[in-house]
Write a protein that holds these residues in place. Structure first.
Motif: not given
Ligand code: 13P
Ligand code: SF4
Length: 302
Positions: A84, A170, A258
């Motif tokens: 991530c 993010c 993502c």
């Protein structure tokens, strides 16, 4: 594909395995998943399952959290490189520096962080329980990492709390601008705009609803509205279109994905189940410290 699904399902039974999938995974992963949901739901499942093997179709911090909560189980990550980008924005040394700069203030970490980082924090949260668990601290000031936007969103919701944020984010959700929201609202005036709190505050403030992946899906389920603008990763749009064919879903962008979440394939799942590879290991001392802040979160979000 049917053959692959059958082989995975047979292996699951044979090995007493369970498959957990995050809502950002490619939608076909749901064909073999036992549980599909957001980070909070999947961590609750991981804490309670009596399976012997957990295959976590998601990214590494999610599989690590499952391992920390279920240390005696074998936890397998189908794609070992699925990380991530937000979690990677803070490492162990940086969390120590952040704490040293602001001493004696409780530290809250978003679950999107590594086990090492969690081991130095007081309380963990996900996007669906952040406001509730931070409130349970009854603090006047907290440090929040790594997501500055979620941290500031919590501060705004609680009103009487100062949140000092670490400058992480993010990179997928941060791409969205308030201008895009204004444009899409003008184009679809009857749609409700649903936003993930990893977006910038200026975007969240323009939403009809701000919530986690599961929060957004529940909002749609309980709403009589027919049309929605979805301001989060494409996996959510794919599942909403599958589950509510009578409703209209407008993705904020055609391809807001993502890349790490989209790495997993059904073949990868079969491979790790068959060979029991890509096992997640968390150092015992780190796990003992990290589990405290995760348990505290699970307790506060009951
Ligand atoms: P959720 O808490 O909604 O599952 O979000 C996790 C995540 O990584 C969002 O980018
Ligand atoms: Fe991390 Fe963003 Fe991907 Fe979620 S969408 S896993 S926060 S990089």
């Amino acid at each position: 594909m049917q053959k692959l699904v059958e082989r995975i399902n047979n292996l699951k039974k044979e090995k007493k395995a369970v498959i957990l999938a995050h809502c950002y995974q490619p939608v076909e992963i749901d064909l073999v998943a036992d549980y599909v949901g957001d980070s909070l739901y999947l961590s609750q499942v991981a804490a309670e399952t009596d399976a012997e093997i957990i295959v976590f179709a998601g990214v590494s911090f999610m599989a690590q959290t499952a391992k920390i909560l279920s240390p005696t189980k074998k936890v397998l990550l189908p794609q070992k490189d699925a990380g991530c980008e937000m979690a990677d924005m803070i490492n162990y040394k940086q969390v120590l520096e952040f704490k040293a700069k602001h001493p004696d203030i409780p530290v809250v970490c978003y679950v999107n962080s590594t086990a090492e980082v969690k081991s130095e924090c007081d309380l963990c949260c996900t996007s669906s329980n952040a406001v509730q668990v931070v409130k349970s601290l009854k603090a006047e000031k907290i440090l929040f990492l790594p997501d500055q936007h979620l941290g500031k969103w919590v501060e705004k919701q609680l009103g009487n709390l100062e949140v000092i944020t670490y400058p992480g984010c993010c990179p997928i959700h941060e791409q969205i601008s308030p201008e895009e929201i204004a444009n899409i609202r003008a184009k679809y005036p009857d749609s409700l705009v649903l936003v993930h709190p990893e977006c910038e505050m200026s975007v969240s403030l323009m939403a009809d609803y701000v919530g986690s992946t599961a929060g957004i899906m529940n909002f749609v389920k309980n709403s009589d509205n027919k049309s929605f603008v979805i301001v989060t990763e494409k996996g959510v749009v794919d599942r909403l279109e599958r589950d509510y064919p009578e409703k209209e879903f407008i993705p904020i962008r055609d391809n807001l994905v993502c890349p790490s979440m989209k790495m997993t394939t059904l073949e990868d799942i079969l491979n790790v189940l068959e060979n029991e590879t890509n096992e997640i290991v968390v150092e015992k001392e780190i796990a003992i410290k990290a589990v405290k802040c995760i348990d505290r979160m699970l307790e506060a979000s009951k």
